[in-house]
Write a protein that holds these residues in place. Structure first.
Motif, short mmCIF file in Angstrom:
data_model
loop_
_atom_site.label_atom_id
_atom_site.label_comp_id
_atom_site.label_asym_id
_atom_site.label_seq_id
_atom_site.Cartn_x
_atom_site.Cartn_y
_atom_site.Cartn_z
N LYS A 135 94.50 22.31 21.46
CA LYS A 135 93.42 23.03 22.49
C LYS A 135 92.48 23.70 21.26
O LYS A 135 93.13 24.68 20.91
CB LYS A 135 94.02 24.16 23.30
CG LYS A 135 92.86 24.95 23.91
CD LYS A 135 93.76 26.20 24.85
CE LYS A 135 93.32 27.24 24.30
NZ LYS A 135 93.67 28.45 24.77
N ALA B 85 85.81 26.19 21.90
CA ALA B 85 85.16 25.01 21.34
C ALA B 85 83.53 24.98 21.26
O ALA B 85 83.10 24.27 20.31
CB ALA B 85 85.25 23.68 22.40
N ILE C 116 84.39 19.17 15.39
CA ILE C 116 85.40 18.36 15.87
C ILE C 116 85.30 17.08 15.00
O ILE C 116 86.29 16.04 14.78
CB ILE C 116 85.33 18.17 17.32
CG1 ILE C 116 86.80 17.55 17.81
CG2 ILE C 116 84.17 17.30 17.75
CD1 ILE C 116 88.03 18.39 17.51
N ALA D 142 88.99 20.01 24.38
CA ALA D 142 87.81 21.42 24.44
C ALA D 142 87.88 22.36 25.49
O ALA D 142 88.30 22.19 26.58
CB ALA D 142 86.59 20.88 24.58
N VAL E 283 82.79 24.87 27.91
CA VAL E 283 82.58 23.32 28.69
C VAL E 283 81.77 23.45 30.10
O VAL E 283 82.25 24.12 30.98
CB VAL E 283 83.87 22.48 28.61
CG1 VAL E 283 83.68 21.22 29.35
CG2 VAL E 283 84.54 22.40 27.34
N PHE F 288 80.62 17.13 24.21
CA PHE F 288 81.92 17.33 23.91
C PHE F 288 82.55 15.91 23.67
O PHE F 288 83.41 15.82 22.71
CB PHE F 288 82.70 18.23 24.67
CG PHE F 288 82.56 19.80 24.64
CD1 PHE F 288 83.06 20.41 23.42
CD2 PHE F 288 81.74 20.24 25.35
CE1 PHE F 288 82.65 21.90 23.14
CE2 PHE F 288 81.12 21.49 25.47
CZ PHE F 288 81.85 22.38 24.15
N TYR G 45 86.23 14.96 21.26
CA TYR G 45 87.27 15.68 22.18
C TYR G 45 87.90 14.34 23.35
O TYR G 45 86.83 13.62 23.91
CB TYR G 45 86.80 16.81 23.25
CG TYR G 45 86.46 17.96 22.28
CD1 TYR G 45 87.37 18.90 21.84
CD2 TYR G 45 85.20 18.09 21.78
CE1 TYR G 45 87.33 19.91 20.98
CE2 TYR G 45 85.14 19.28 20.62
CZ TYR G 45 85.99 20.13 20.45
OH TYR G 45 86.09 21.29 19.77
N PHE H 8 89.59 18.03 28.41
CA PHE H 8 88.98 19.32 28.52
C PHE H 8 89.47 20.30 29.18
O PHE H 8 90.22 19.87 30.33
CB PHE H 8 87.45 19.08 29.21
CG PHE H 8 86.76 17.74 28.52
CD1 PHE H 8 86.02 17.83 27.29
CD2 PHE H 8 87.06 16.49 29.03
CE1 PHE H 8 85.40 16.79 26.80
CE2 PHE H 8 86.50 15.42 28.71
CZ PHE H 8 85.58 15.50 27.39
#
Length: 130
Positions: free
Chosen positions: A50, A54, A62, A76, A80, A88, A93, A96
């Motif tokens: 995790k 993010a 990332i 992420a 978000v 993302f 990623y 989420f």
């Protein structure tokens, strides 16, 4: 775990907690913030970490850590939204965790329909960008 949890998400990295949870055969998604923490998680056989927060780390982070950690999956968490989830995903990623944009603060059972609508909006946002 005693109540039947099938996975645990931690707010940050703690090697001893990670080792303990892994010894119980429960899926662990530890919070990480640096390549060093990602490397420690990988050394314990953890496949998904995790990344938190993010949004503060940015999309370049990332993309850069995927190079040295090509087999790691990144979740992420933090910032978000329906409007940026596709960014993302495009950054790398694979999953989420969504907080107040999915379940409003102070929500109760009377908010179930709103939560369902929010979930559908997230899925539609991802499908639109696919």
């Amino acid at each position: 775990m005693e109540a039947g949890a099938t996975y645990i998400i931690t707010p940050g990295w703690d090697r001893e907690i990670a080792k303990y949870v892994r010894s119980k055969d429960i899926l662990l998604f530890p919070g990480v913030f640096s390549p060093g923490e990602i490397m420690q998680a990988a050394s314990l056989g953890i496949e998904t970490v995790k990344v938190f927060p993010a949004i503060d780390l940015g999309f370049g982070f990332i993309k850069n850590v995927r190079g040295p950690f090509p087999n790691m999956n990144f979740m992420a968490v933090g910032g978000v939204t329906k409007e940026n989830i596709h960014e993302f995903k495009n950054a790398g990623y694979s999953s989420f965790a969504i907080g107040s944009d999915l379940v409003p603060r102070g929500a109760s059972r009377k908010d179930v329909e709103k939560i369902k609508e929010n979930a559908k909006a997230f899925v539609q946002s991802l499908e639109k960008e696919a």
